[in-house]
Design a protein around this motif. Structure first.
Motif, PDB file in Angstrom:
ATOM      1  N   PHE A  78      13.086  63.994  85.493  1.00  0.00           N
ATOM      2  CA  PHE A  78      13.821  64.601  84.325  1.00  0.00           C
ATOM      3  C   PHE A  78      15.380  63.865  84.249  1.00  0.00           C
ATOM      4  O   PHE A  78      15.715  63.290  83.355  1.00  0.00           O
ATOM      5  N   PRO A  79      16.082  63.486  85.643  1.00  0.00           N
ATOM      6  CA  PRO A  79      17.238  62.893  85.405  1.00  0.00           C
ATOM      7  C   PRO A  79      17.197  61.430  84.759  1.00  0.00           C
ATOM      8  O   PRO A  79      18.017  61.154  84.003  1.00  0.00           O
ATOM      9  N   TYR A  80      15.826  60.491  84.830  1.00  0.00           N
ATOM     10  CA  TYR A  80      15.804  59.283  84.246  1.00  0.00           C
ATOM     11  C   TYR A  80      15.581  59.388  82.600  1.00  0.00           C
ATOM     12  O   TYR A  80      16.248  58.872  81.831  1.00  0.00           O
ATOM     13  N   LEU A  81      14.923  60.629  82.391  1.00  0.00           N
ATOM     14  CA  LEU A  81      14.829  60.741  80.962  1.00  0.00           C
ATOM     15  C   LEU A  81      16.098  61.354  80.254  1.00  0.00           C
ATOM     16  O   LEU A  81      16.493  60.900  79.175  1.00  0.00           O
ATOM     17  N   LEU A  82      16.842  62.194  80.896  1.00  0.00           N
ATOM     18  CA  LEU A  82      18.224  62.706  80.552  1.00  0.00           C
ATOM     19  C   LEU A  82      19.129  61.565  80.419  1.00  0.00           C
ATOM     20  O   LEU A  82      19.929  61.422  79.224  1.00  0.00           O
ATOM     21  N   THR A  83      19.136  60.617  81.306  1.00  0.00           N
ATOM     22  CA  THR A  83      20.032  59.573  81.290  1.00  0.00           C
ATOM     23  C   THR A  83      19.490  58.412  80.198  1.00  0.00           C
ATOM     24  O   THR A  83      20.551  58.124  79.290  1.00  0.00           O
ATOM     25  N   ILE A  84      18.209  58.374  79.867  1.00  0.00           N
ATOM     26  CA  ILE A  84      17.807  57.344  78.902  1.00  0.00           C
ATOM     27  C   ILE A  84      18.323  57.868  77.369  1.00  0.00           C
ATOM     28  O   ILE A  84      18.681  57.432  76.236  1.00  0.00           O
ATOM     29  N   PHE A  85      17.959  59.305  77.133  1.00  0.00           N
ATOM     30  CA  PHE A  85      18.258  60.147  76.274  1.00  0.00           C
ATOM     31  C   PHE A  85      19.879  59.874  75.811  1.00  0.00           C
ATOM     32  O   PHE A  85      20.464  59.748  74.668  1.00  0.00           O
ATOM     33  N   VAL A  86      20.747  60.215  76.750  1.00  0.00           N
ATOM     34  CA  VAL A  86      22.055  60.102  76.446  1.00  0.00           C
ATOM     35  C   VAL A  86      22.504  58.826  76.255  1.00  0.00           C
ATOM     36  O   VAL A  86      23.264  58.619  75.272  1.00  0.00           O
ATOM     37  N   ALA A  87      21.958  57.815  76.828  1.00  0.00           N
ATOM     38  CA  ALA A  87      22.320  56.319  76.546  1.00  0.00           C
ATOM     39  C   ALA A  87      21.929  55.993  75.148  1.00  0.00           C
ATOM     40  O   ALA A  87      22.770  55.367  74.340  1.00  0.00           O
ATOM     41  N   ILE A  88      20.901  56.580  74.781  1.00  0.00           N
ATOM     42  CA  ILE A  88      20.506  56.012  73.284  1.00  0.00           C
ATOM     43  C   ILE A  88      21.220  56.763  72.162  1.00  0.00           C
ATOM     44  O   ILE A  88      21.815  56.146  71.328  1.00  0.00           O
ATOM     45  N   LYS A  89      21.611  58.082  72.622  1.00  0.00           N
ATOM     46  CA  LYS A  89      22.545  58.760  71.606  1.00  0.00           C
ATOM     47  C   LYS A  89      23.867  58.321  71.594  1.00  0.00           C
ATOM     48  O   LYS A  89      24.296  58.193  70.415  1.00  0.00           O
ATOM     49  N   GLY A  90      24.423  57.883  72.806  1.00  0.00           N
ATOM     50  CA  GLY A  90      25.365  57.275  72.740  1.00  0.00           C
ATOM     51  C   GLY A  90      25.728  55.874  72.236  1.00  0.00           C
ATOM     52  O   GLY A  90      26.670  55.539  71.316  1.00  0.00           O
ATOM     53  N   PHE A  91      24.613  55.150  72.264  1.00  0.00           N
ATOM     54  CA  PHE A  91      24.421  53.867  71.490  1.00  0.00           C
ATOM     55  C   PHE A  91      24.450  54.065  69.918  1.00  0.00           C
ATOM     56  O   PHE A  91      25.453  53.243  69.191  1.00  0.00           O
ATOM     57  N   GLN A  92      23.836  55.049  69.568  1.00  0.00           N
ATOM     58  CA  GLN A  92      23.874  55.378  68.003  1.00  0.00           C
ATOM     59  C   GLN A  92      25.029  55.952  67.589  1.00  0.00           C
ATOM     60  O   GLN A  92      25.616  55.500  66.550  1.00  0.00           O
ATOM     61  N   ALA A  93      25.869  56.908  68.347  1.00  0.00           N
ATOM     62  CA  ALA A  93      26.854  57.542  67.865  1.00  0.00           C
ATOM     63  C   ALA A  93      28.230  56.683  67.985  1.00  0.00           C
ATOM     64  O   ALA A  93      29.072  56.913  67.080  1.00  0.00           O
ATOM     65  N   SER A  94      28.163  55.623  68.831  1.00  0.00           N
ATOM     66  CA  SER A  94      29.135  55.046  69.041  1.00  0.00           C
ATOM     67  C   SER A  94      29.454  53.905  67.834  1.00  0.00           C
ATOM     68  O   SER A  94      30.447  53.531  67.616  1.00  0.00           O
ATOM     69  N   GLY A  95      28.547  53.669  67.095  1.00  0.00           N
ATOM     70  CA  GLY A  95      28.457  52.625  65.907  1.00  0.00           C
ATOM     71  C   GLY A  95      27.899  51.320  66.562  1.00  0.00           C
ATOM     72  O   GLY A  95      27.728  50.343  65.962  1.00  0.00           O
ATOM     73  N   ALA A  96      27.500  51.338  67.966  1.00  0.00           N
ATOM     74  CA  ALA A  96      27.178  49.896  68.243  1.00  0.00           C
ATOM     75  C   ALA A  96      25.946  49.550  67.632  1.00  0.00           C
ATOM     76  O   ALA A  96      25.720  48.398  67.511  1.00  0.00           O
TER      77      ALA A  96
END
Length: 176
Positions: free
Chosen positions: A50-68
């Motif tokens: 679960f911690p690995y899945l949560l990390t990748i989920f947050v990283a992907i959403k941050g990547f999209q939301a930041s405009g990167a």
């Protein structure tokens, strides 16, 4: 012919289960007890990854939301624009290695906006089938077995994704 294939496809999973039970019985394995023991391990594995899945989920959403994501997509589109690759295919090539659900949502949006017979839809469909959700898979499998040193694994996986995407674009151009 099509009806036979459809009928066969409906039987594949029940036949596989039947085969597994019969094979286990022939090998004198307590099939039901083995199934229950495996099912008991499931929640522990989920908690472990679960911690690995949560990390990748947050990283992907941050990547999209930041405009990167938009900046990266536009940069790739400018670099490879001379190849007449639709910007939607560029978007899919970037998002597919990151997330299966995001790439499925993107594909649905592409089909709705460009139409089922457009080059963008056809190319992204081929990309969907030829690339892997690399970071998700790495997070799940490496998290499950506890591997933390991935020095060569990530670059090799990304190279395989790149090759798959290039081949997908080439095949889509060739067939469509």
């Amino acid at each position: 012919m099509i009806e036979s294939i459809e009928y066969l496809s409906l039987l594949i999973i029940p036949l596989f289960i039947l085969f597994t039970v019969l094979y286990g019985t022939a090998k004198k394995v307590r099939v039901y007890d083995s199934f229950v023991a495996g099912a008991k391990e499931g929640p522990a594995i989920i908690l472990k990854i679960f911690p690995y899945l949560l990390t990748i989920f947050v990283a992907i959403k941050g990547f999209q939301a930041s405009g990167a994501f938009d900046v990266l997509r536009d940069a790739f589109y400018r670099v490879f624009g001379f190849l007449n690759i639709p910007i939607e295919a560029v978007s899919m090539a970037i998002i597919k290695p990151l997330s299966g659900s995001a790439s499925t949502a993107l594909f649905t949006d592409i089909v709705q906006t460009t139409g089922a017979d457009s080059m963008a839809t056809q190319m992204t469909a081929v990309i969907m089938g030829s690339a892997e959700t690399t970071f998700y898979v790495l997070a799940v499998y490496l998290g499950a077995v506890g591997i933390k040193k991935t020095r060569y694994l990530v670059p090799v996986c990304l190279l395989a994704d790149f090759i798959g995407i290039v081949v997908a674009i080439t095949v889509a151009r060739w067939f469509f």
